[in-house]
Design a protein around this motif. Structure first.
Motif, PDB file in Angstrom:
ATOM      1  N   ASN A  16       6.167  10.645   3.228  1.00 36.25           N
ATOM      2  CA  ASN A  16       5.990  11.996   3.783  1.00 36.25           C
ATOM      3  C   ASN A  16       5.186  11.958   5.075  1.00 36.25           C
ATOM      4  OD1 ASN A  16       7.400  13.638   1.827  1.00 36.25           O
ATOM      5  ND2 ASN A  16       5.810  12.982   0.396  1.00 36.25           N
ATOM      6  N   ALA A  17       5.556  11.040   5.939  1.00 38.70           N
ATOM      7  CA  ALA A  17       4.832  10.826   7.191  1.00 38.70           C
ATOM      8  C   ALA A  17       4.775  12.081   8.050  1.00 38.70           C
ATOM      9  CB  ALA A  17       5.475   9.687   7.975  1.00 38.70           C
ATOM     10  N   HIS A  18       5.732  12.964   7.902  1.00 37.74           N
ATOM     11  CA  HIS A  18       5.756  14.181   8.717  1.00 37.74           C
ATOM     12  C   HIS A  18       4.574  15.114   8.436  1.00 37.74           C
ATOM     13  CE1 HIS A  18       8.119  15.016   5.075  1.00 37.74           C
ATOM     14  NE2 HIS A  18       7.649  16.242   5.176  1.00 37.74           N
ATOM     15  N   TYR A  19       3.820  14.868   7.375  1.00 40.43           N
ATOM     16  CA  TYR A  19       2.637  15.686   7.080  1.00 40.43           C
ATOM     17  C   TYR A  19       1.407  15.288   7.899  1.00 40.43           C
ATOM     18  CZ  TYR A  19       4.724  18.097   3.108  1.00 40.43           C
ATOM     19  OH  TYR A  19       5.506  18.889   2.324  1.00 40.43           O
ATOM     20  N   ILE A  49       0.876  -1.171   0.000  1.00 42.17           N
ATOM     21  CA  ILE A  49       0.000   0.000   0.000  1.00 42.17           C
ATOM     22  C   ILE A  49       0.909   1.215   0.000  1.00 42.17           C
ATOM     23  CG2 ILE A  49      -1.742   1.310   1.261  1.00 42.17           C
ATOM     24  CD1 ILE A  49      -2.641  -1.354   2.523  1.00 42.17           C
ATOM     25  N   ASP A  50       0.829   1.989  -1.050  1.00 42.29           N
ATOM     26  CA  ASP A  50       1.637   3.203  -1.169  1.00 42.29           C
ATOM     27  C   ASP A  50       0.764   4.375  -0.734  1.00 42.29           C
ATOM     28  OD1 ASP A  50       3.434   5.176  -1.785  1.00 42.29           O
ATOM     29  OD2 ASP A  50       3.514   4.750  -3.932  1.00 42.29           O
ATOM     30  N   PHE A  51       1.012   4.869   0.462  1.00 45.62           N
ATOM     31  CA  PHE A  51       0.177   5.914   1.056  1.00 45.62           C
ATOM     32  C   PHE A  51       0.966   7.217   1.089  1.00 45.62           C
ATOM     33  CE2 PHE A  51      -1.618   8.338   4.549  1.00 45.62           C
ATOM     34  CZ  PHE A  51      -2.981   8.164   4.382  1.00 45.62           C
ATOM     35  N   GLU A  52       0.461   8.225   0.411  1.00 48.38           N
ATOM     36  CA  GLU A  52       1.114   9.536   0.350  1.00 48.38           C
ATOM     37  C   GLU A  52       0.478  10.466   1.376  1.00 48.38           C
ATOM     38  OE1 GLU A  52       3.201  12.424   0.214  1.00 48.38           O
ATOM     39  OE2 GLU A  52       3.850  11.082  -1.391  1.00 48.38           O
ATOM     40  N   ALA A  53       1.195  10.698   2.487  1.00 45.84           N
ATOM     41  CA  ALA A  53       0.649  11.505   3.581  1.00 45.84           C
ATOM     42  C   ALA A  53       0.581  12.996   3.253  1.00 45.84           C
ATOM     43  CB  ALA A  53       1.473  11.296   4.851  1.00 45.84           C
ATOM     44  N   ALA A  54       1.296  13.443   2.247  1.00 42.02           N
ATOM     45  CA  ALA A  54       1.239  14.864   1.888  1.00 42.02           C
ATOM     46  C   ALA A  54      -0.150  15.252   1.386  1.00 42.02           C
ATOM     47  CB  ALA A  54       2.290  15.203   0.841  1.00 42.02           C
ATOM     48  N   SER A  55      -0.871  14.296   0.817  1.00 40.46           N
ATOM     49  CA  SER A  55      -2.203  14.603   0.305  1.00 40.46           C
ATOM     50  C   SER A  55      -3.321  13.951   1.124  1.00 40.46           C
ATOM     51  CB  SER A  55      -2.320  14.164  -1.156  1.00 40.46           C
ATOM     52  OG  SER A  55      -2.076  12.785  -1.274  1.00 40.46           O
ATOM     53  N   ALA A  56      -2.969  13.080   2.052  1.00 39.56           N
ATOM     54  CA  ALA A  56      -3.969  12.406   2.892  1.00 39.56           C
ATOM     55  C   ALA A  56      -3.409  12.342   4.304  1.00 39.56           C
ATOM     56  CB  ALA A  56      -4.260  11.011   2.353  1.00 39.56           C
ATOM     57  N   TYR A  57      -3.555  13.405   5.034  1.00 39.41           N
ATOM     58  CA  TYR A  57      -2.863  13.544   6.321  1.00 39.41           C
ATOM     59  C   TYR A  57      -3.795  13.646   7.525  1.00 39.41           C
ATOM     60  CZ  TYR A  57      -3.961  18.272   4.839  1.00 39.41           C
ATOM     61  OH  TYR A  57      -4.614  19.379   4.362  1.00 39.41           O
ATOM     62  N   GLU A  58      -5.086  13.635   7.311  1.00 38.66           N
ATOM     63  CA  GLU A  58      -6.055  13.789   8.395  1.00 38.66           C
ATOM     64  C   GLU A  58      -6.350  12.452   9.080  1.00 38.66           C
ATOM     65  OE1 GLU A  58      -7.225  16.588   9.553  1.00 38.66           O
ATOM     66  OE2 GLU A  58      -6.581  17.948   7.968  1.00 38.66           O
ATOM     67  N   ALA A  59      -6.970  12.529  10.245  1.00 37.40           N
ATOM     68  CA  ALA A  59      -7.296  11.340  11.038  1.00 37.40           C
ATOM     69  C   ALA A  59      -8.140  10.343  10.235  1.00 37.40           C
ATOM     70  CB  ALA A  59      -8.018  11.745  12.317  1.00 37.40           C
ATOM     71  N   GLN A  60      -9.143  10.836   9.517  1.00 36.15           N
ATOM     72  CA  GLN A  60     -10.012   9.921   8.767  1.00 36.15           C
ATOM     73  C   GLN A  60      -9.253   9.208   7.644  1.00 36.15           C
ATOM     74  OE1 GLN A  60     -10.567  13.213   9.038  1.00 36.15           O
ATOM     75  NE2 GLN A  60     -11.001  14.128   7.063  1.00 36.15           N
ATOM     76  N   ASP A  61      -8.202   9.821   7.123  1.00 34.80           N
ATOM     77  CA  ASP A  61      -7.389   9.162   6.093  1.00 34.80           C
ATOM     78  C   ASP A  61      -6.640   7.969   6.693  1.00 34.80           C
ATOM     79  OD1 ASP A  61      -8.072  11.093   4.078  1.00 34.80           O
ATOM     80  OD2 ASP A  61      -6.624  12.466   4.992  1.00 34.80           O
ATOM     81  N   ILE A  62      -6.099   8.151   7.893  1.00 35.61           N
ATOM     82  CA  ILE A  62      -5.387   7.069   8.564  1.00 35.61           C
ATOM     83  C   ILE A  62      -6.360   5.975   8.992  1.00 35.61           C
ATOM     84  CG2 ILE A  62      -4.024   6.475  10.625  1.00 35.61           C
ATOM     85  CD1 ILE A  62      -2.448   7.811   8.321  1.00 35.61           C
TER      86      ILE A  62
END
Length: 99
Positions: A48-51, A10-23
């Motif tokens: 980009n986990a820091h986002y 699963i390639d998860f890009e946190a820069a564009s999906a960084y909110e609680a509901q995304d996680i």
């Protein structure tokens, strides 16, 4: 070190999906994939986990702390370690030293 050959990434890009509901959606996706087959190995590349927001980090941290399948591996990638949720870093560092 334990070898781990994965069946799913699963390639998860946190820069564009960084909110609680995304996680929360990511965790549900992981649970579904692991539940489909006990032999299935899943790697979650969290770029980009820091986002991630603090709330998103808390949800991820709580999930990782729960006893969950050893068939899932989270890989957090970040260019700014100082913005990673400190309890999550402590957990990762503790588990690395125990291995």
């Amino acid at each position: 070190m334990t070898s781990f050959i994965c069946d799913q990434i699963i390639d998860f890009e946190a820069a564009s999906a960084y909110e609680a509901q995304d996680i929360e959606r990511l965790i549900e996706q992981v649970k579904t994939l692991v539940a489909e087959s006990e032999e299935s190995k899943v790697v979650i590349l969290l770029r980009n986990a820091h986002y991630l927001t603090t709330r998103a980090f808390v949800i991820l941290y709580n999930y990782i702390q729960e006893p969950f399948s050893t068939n899932a591996v989270f890989v957090l990638v970040s260019s700014d370690k100082s913005r990673i949720f400190p309890p999550l870093l402590d957990l990762v560092e503790h588990r690395q030293s125990a291995a």
